[in-house]
Design a protein around this motif. Structure first.
Motif, mmCIF file in Angstrom:
data_model
loop_
_atom_site.group_PDB
_atom_site.id
_atom_site.type_symbol
_atom_site.label_atom_id
_atom_site.label_comp_id
_atom_site.label_asym_id
_atom_site.label_seq_id
_atom_site.Cartn_x
_atom_site.Cartn_y
_atom_site.Cartn_z
ATOM 1 N N TYR A 11 4.715 -8.704 16.272
ATOM 2 C CA TYR A 11 4.825 -7.295 16.660
ATOM 3 C C TYR A 11 3.480 -6.765 17.143
ATOM 4 O O TYR A 11 2.425 -7.084 16.576
ATOM 5 N N ARG A 12 3.526 -5.949 18.172
ATOM 6 C CA ARG A 12 2.319 -5.480 18.834
ATOM 7 C C ARG A 12 1.516 -4.539 17.950
ATOM 8 O O ARG A 12 2.020 -3.976 16.986
ATOM 9 N N LEU A 13 0.237 -4.362 18.321
ATOM 10 C CA LEU A 13 -0.647 -3.501 17.554
ATOM 11 C C LEU A 13 -0.056 -2.097 17.390
ATOM 12 O O LEU A 13 0.487 -1.530 18.340
ATOM 13 N N HIS A 14 -0.144 -1.568 16.176
ATOM 14 C CA HIS A 14 0.291 -0.214 15.843
ATOM 15 C C HIS A 14 1.804 -0.027 16.008
ATOM 16 O O HIS A 14 2.275 1.091 16.202
ATOM 17 N N ALA A 15 2.558 -1.127 15.937
ATOM 18 C CA ALA A 15 4.008 -1.038 16.146
ATOM 19 C C ALA A 15 4.661 -0.130 15.119
ATOM 20 O O ALA A 15 5.496 0.715 15.457
ATOM 21 N N PHE A 16 4.295 -0.321 13.849
ATOM 22 C CA PHE A 16 4.870 0.485 12.775
ATOM 23 C C PHE A 16 3.735 1.114 11.984
ATOM 24 O O PHE A 16 2.782 0.421 11.603
ATOM 25 N N SER A 17 3.820 2.409 11.715
ATOM 26 C CA SER A 17 2.723 3.108 11.053
ATOM 27 C C SER A 17 3.264 4.139 10.080
ATOM 28 O O SER A 17 4.406 4.599 10.199
ATOM 29 N N GLY A 18 2.437 4.509 9.109
ATOM 30 C CA GLY A 18 2.828 5.528 8.146
ATOM 31 C C GLY A 18 1.831 5.605 7.013
ATOM 32 O O GLY A 18 0.749 5.022 7.069
ATOM 33 N N ASP A 19 2.211 6.329 5.957
ATOM 34 C CA ASP A 19 1.306 6.453 4.822
ATOM 35 C C ASP A 19 1.487 5.333 3.794
ATOM 36 O O ASP A 19 0.791 5.301 2.776
ATOM 37 N N ILE A 51 0.861 -1.186 0.000
ATOM 38 C CA ILE A 51 0.000 0.000 0.000
ATOM 39 C C ILE A 51 0.896 1.234 0.000
ATOM 40 O O ILE A 51 1.800 1.357 0.836
ATOM 41 N N SER A 52 0.624 2.126 -0.942
ATOM 42 C CA SER A 52 1.379 3.381 -1.012
ATOM 43 C C SER A 52 0.393 4.534 -1.019
ATOM 44 O O SER A 52 -0.452 4.631 -1.905
ATOM 45 N N GLY A 53 0.474 5.401 0.003
ATOM 46 C CA GLY A 53 -0.432 6.533 0.111
ATOM 47 C C GLY A 53 0.272 7.850 -0.141
ATOM 48 O O GLY A 53 1.468 7.996 0.124
ATOM 49 N N ASN A 54 -0.494 8.793 -0.658
ATOM 50 C CA ASN A 54 0.072 10.118 -0.923
ATOM 51 C C ASN A 54 -0.966 11.177 -0.592
ATOM 52 O O ASN A 54 -2.132 11.059 -0.991
ATOM 53 N N ASP A 55 -0.557 12.199 0.157
ATOM 54 C CA ASP A 55 -1.445 13.305 0.519
ATOM 55 C C ASP A 55 -2.728 12.780 1.155
ATOM 56 O O ASP A 55 -3.838 13.126 0.763
ATOM 57 N N LEU A 56 -2.560 11.920 2.176
ATOM 58 C CA LEU A 56 -3.698 11.248 2.799
ATOM 59 C C LEU A 56 -4.482 12.184 3.708
ATOM 60 O O LEU A 56 -3.957 13.185 4.213
ATOM 61 N N ASP A 57 -5.747 11.833 3.938
ATOM 62 C CA ASP A 57 -6.551 12.523 4.941
ATOM 63 C C ASP A 57 -5.884 12.365 6.304
ATOM 64 O O ASP A 57 -5.212 11.356 6.575
ATOM 65 N N GLY A 58 -6.096 13.332 7.185
ATOM 66 C CA GLY A 58 -5.376 13.382 8.445
ATOM 67 C C GLY A 58 -5.546 12.177 9.341
ATOM 68 O O GLY A 58 -4.652 11.843 10.113
ATOM 69 N N GLU A 59 -6.698 11.504 9.263
ATOM 70 C CA GLU A 59 -6.959 10.346 10.123
ATOM 71 C C GLU A 59 -6.530 9.025 9.496
ATOM 72 O O GLU A 59 -6.641 7.958 10.112
ATOM 73 N N LYS A 60 -6.026 9.066 8.257
ATOM 74 C CA LYS A 60 -5.722 7.848 7.512
ATOM 75 C C LYS A 60 -4.271 7.452 7.689
ATOM 76 O O LYS A 60 -3.353 8.265 7.485
ATOM 77 N N GLN A 61 -4.006 6.203 8.064
ATOM 78 C CA GLN A 61 -2.651 5.673 8.110
ATOM 79 C C GLN A 61 -2.705 4.160 8.008
ATOM 80 O O GLN A 61 -3.752 3.537 8.224
ATOM 81 N N PHE A 62 -1.576 3.554 7.691
ATOM 82 C CA PHE A 62 -1.495 2.105 7.511
ATOM 83 C C PHE A 62 -0.488 1.530 8.500
ATOM 84 O O PHE A 62 0.439 2.223 8.935
ATOM 85 N N PHE A 63 -0.676 0.237 8.824
ATOM 86 C CA PHE A 63 0.114 -0.377 9.888
ATOM 87 C C PHE A 63 0.795 -1.650 9.412
ATOM 88 O O PHE A 63 0.314 -2.353 8.509
ATOM 89 N N ALA A 64 1.907 -1.954 10.060
ATOM 90 C CA ALA A 64 2.547 -3.261 9.987
ATOM 91 C C ALA A 64 2.649 -3.757 11.423
ATOM 92 O O ALA A 64 3.440 -3.243 12.218
ATOM 93 N N ASP A 65 1.799 -4.727 11.764
ATOM 94 C CA ASP A 65 1.718 -5.202 13.152
ATOM 95 C C ASP A 65 1.042 -6.565 13.176
ATOM 96 O O ASP A 65 0.782 -7.172 12.130
ATOM 97 N N GLY A 66 0.751 -7.034 14.381
ATOM 98 C CA GLY A 66 0.162 -8.352 14.532
ATOM 99 C C GLY A 66 -1.218 -8.491 13.942
ATOM 100 O O GLY A 66 -1.678 -9.601 13.666
#
Length: 544
Positions: free
Chosen positions: A442-450, A420-435
């Motif tokens: 890896y615990r919930l919300h361990a790694f996050s970003g666009d 998933i590749s995001g660009n100019d996302l809405d403020g509440e939008k993000q993606f995670f790599a976690d359990g």
């Protein structure tokens, strides 16, 4: 004679019966072609025989009093419910693909554990069809408990997926996860007004807000369907969290409303492929406010869109049926035919919004069969707004590999790459790599970003039969790799995080919730909070 999936029988017997059904279908097709070539009337559907079996057949129930008690407590599906789901009727032209499509549609129903739709030998210009379904246990008191990435979720519920044998689903549930708790009610009906008129009504009162949903639709339920309609209204209020380095960076109140009214028409509809055009109106609104005690939260901008939307779909009727992949004894249908979806919309100032905004998107999926029991499934998608403050552009790719091996103990090697590749996302939008997304140690919300990248490889070994006509156990070993970050950092091989582990897979083939998963995963490097080592997760579904 009926042919149904083997339950507690040898795999070789199941293969023999499936081979016979394929030979019979091939003979019928050859005869149909020969009859048409001679200028005679094509074959038509003769008598339709619907057989609805209980959770245990008579032979299965005879193996113990407990099985007979289960049947006594269970209300068996009425034949009229199954008849509503058929894509053919007596006197219709005989089209083999509609029988296969009916079988797929029946397998999607929560209260059905197995289904077969089989044509008999032609006689007097007709083909008689036997439809056999076997019920799943439909009453589910209790609930579930799950843990992924160190966060535990659970529910206590009463769920009836086949109310009085009519196929209606009623659920009352108390649920809890790391973000909220709530009490909700839901009603789902696969045939509200008749054939394939689907309804879904629900509401919940949560610790951080309320949700409600109202949906009535008659979708394109087969490749030969010529029209569709859809009406949707949803309203949700909740507290939304934005994470950074594994911790909450911002907390705010979010209220979203969505209303959709659309109608579709098939540009071409056949049993081989379909082209469809859907036009509709879509209202979307998102508003944000501070949470009491969190005055410093960074609030996204409020949004309101009133779109006129056009959707185009092209789909090829080609599927592959396999068991012992994700659901052990029970069959799954994998789409291997090409499917293309295009979307375009406009929200003009003439509709009362502050600025004109466009909406564009596409998705394409295709499956490949390099071997008799090997599948490659690929999906690419892109969506974006045009002219808005945030374009919210999202590019996605999902690629799956399945190699299923026939044996006394069937096993499947399953792999996935999700991008998933995001660009100019809405403020509440993000993606995670976690359990919760597939990085199981890896615990919930361990790694996050666009943007995010998740890769999984898992070998699943199944017993291949039921124990006590209830359980079908299996084991799995796996490796995961992934990351979530902003921009290209998410895809840098040097930033990937790895884990490996093993787990149990317990199939409960007589219930709608077919699989229980228990995984033990070891993280090879620490997360942003310094956590490293073993993590246990369990759930009522596969990790991917």
């Amino acid at each position: 004679m009926r042919i149904s999936p083997a339950r507690g029988r040898s795999v070789s017997v199941g293969r023999t019966r499936r081979a016979r059904s394929l030979v019979a279908a091939a003979l019928v097709c050859v005869l149909s072609i020969a009859v048409t070539a001679r200028g005679e009337e094509p074959l038509r559907i003769g008598k339709i025989n619907i057989v609805t079996e209980d959770v245990y057949t008579e032979q299965e129930a005879a193996k113990g009093a407990a099985y007979g008690l289960v049947n006594t407590l269970h209300v068996q599906t009425r034949a009229s419910v199954i008849h509503k789901m058929l894509l053919f009727d007596e006197g219709d032209l005989y089209v083999p693909s509609r029988l296969a499509e009916t079988e797929r549609n029946l397998r999607k129903l929560n209260f059905i554990q197995s289904a077969s739709v089989v044509a008999g030998e032609p006689h007097d210009g007709v083909v008689d069809v036997t439809v056999v379904t076997q019920d799943a246990w439909s009453t589910e008191p209790g609930g579930s408990v799950g843990s992924a990435g160190g966060g535990t979720s659970g529910s206590a519920s009463v769920r009836e997926t086949n109310f009085l044998g009519f196929g209606k689903e009623l659920t009352v549930e108390y649920a809890s996860d790391p973000d909220r708790t709530g009490l909700g009610f839901q009603y789902e009906d696969p045939a509200l007004f008749g054939n394939y008129w689907r309804a879904n009504f629900g509401m919940a009162n949560n610790s951080d807000g309320k949700t409600s949903k109202f949906l009535v639709e008659r979708p394109f339920y087969s490749f030969a369907t010529t029209s569709s309609v859809r009406a949707l209204a949803s309203d949700q209020t909740q507290e939304t969290r934005v994470y950074e380095n594994g911790e909450v960076a911002s907390l705010f109140k979010e209220e979203t409303k969505s209303y959709v009214l659309s109608a579709g028409r098939a540009l071409s509809a056949s049993d081989a492929l379909a082209q469809r055009l859907t036009l509709g109106f879509q209202f979307d609104e998102s508003k944000f406010a501070p949470v009491v005690g969190e005055p410093s939260a960074t609030l996204p901008e409020d949004r309101e869109f009133r779109y006129v939307v056009a959707d185009y779909e092209f789909a090829v009727n080609k599927f592959r049926k396999l068991n012992f992949v994700s659901r052990d004894l029970r069959y799954e249908d994998f789409r291997v035919g090409t499917q293309i979806n295009l979307r375009a919309g406009i929200s003009p100032t003439a509709f009362g919004v502050d600025e004109t905004t466009g909406l564009l998107g596409f998705a394409i999926s295709r499956g490949f069969e390099p071997g008799p029991n090997t599948l490659l499934l690929a999906r690419l998608s892109w969506e974006s707004r045009i002219g808005a403050t945030n374009s919210n552009e999202i590019i996605g790719g999902d690629f799956r590999f399945i190699r299923r091996t026939e044996a006394a103990h069937p096993h499947a090697l399953v792999g996935r790459v999700n991008i998933i590749s995001g660009n100019d996302l809405d403020g509440e939008k993000q993606f995670f790599a976690d359990g919760d997304t597939g990085l199981r140690a890896y615990r919930l919300h361990a790694f996050s970003g666009d943007s995010s990248l998740i890769m999984n490889l898992e070998e699943r070994l199944f017993l291949g039969r039921e124990l006590w006509q209830v359980l079908s156990p299996g084991v799995a070993v796996f490796v995961d790799a992934g990351n979530a970050a902003n921009g290209s950092d998410a895809f840098d091989p040097g930033n990937l995080h790895f884990d490996a582990g093993f787990g149990l897979r317990i199939g409960v083939s007589r219930t709608p919730r077919n699989i229980f998963r228990l995984d033990f995963a070891y993280a090879f490097d620490p997360d942003p909070l310094g956590n490293q080592g073993w993590l246990v997760s369990f759930s009522g579904s596969q990790a991917f």
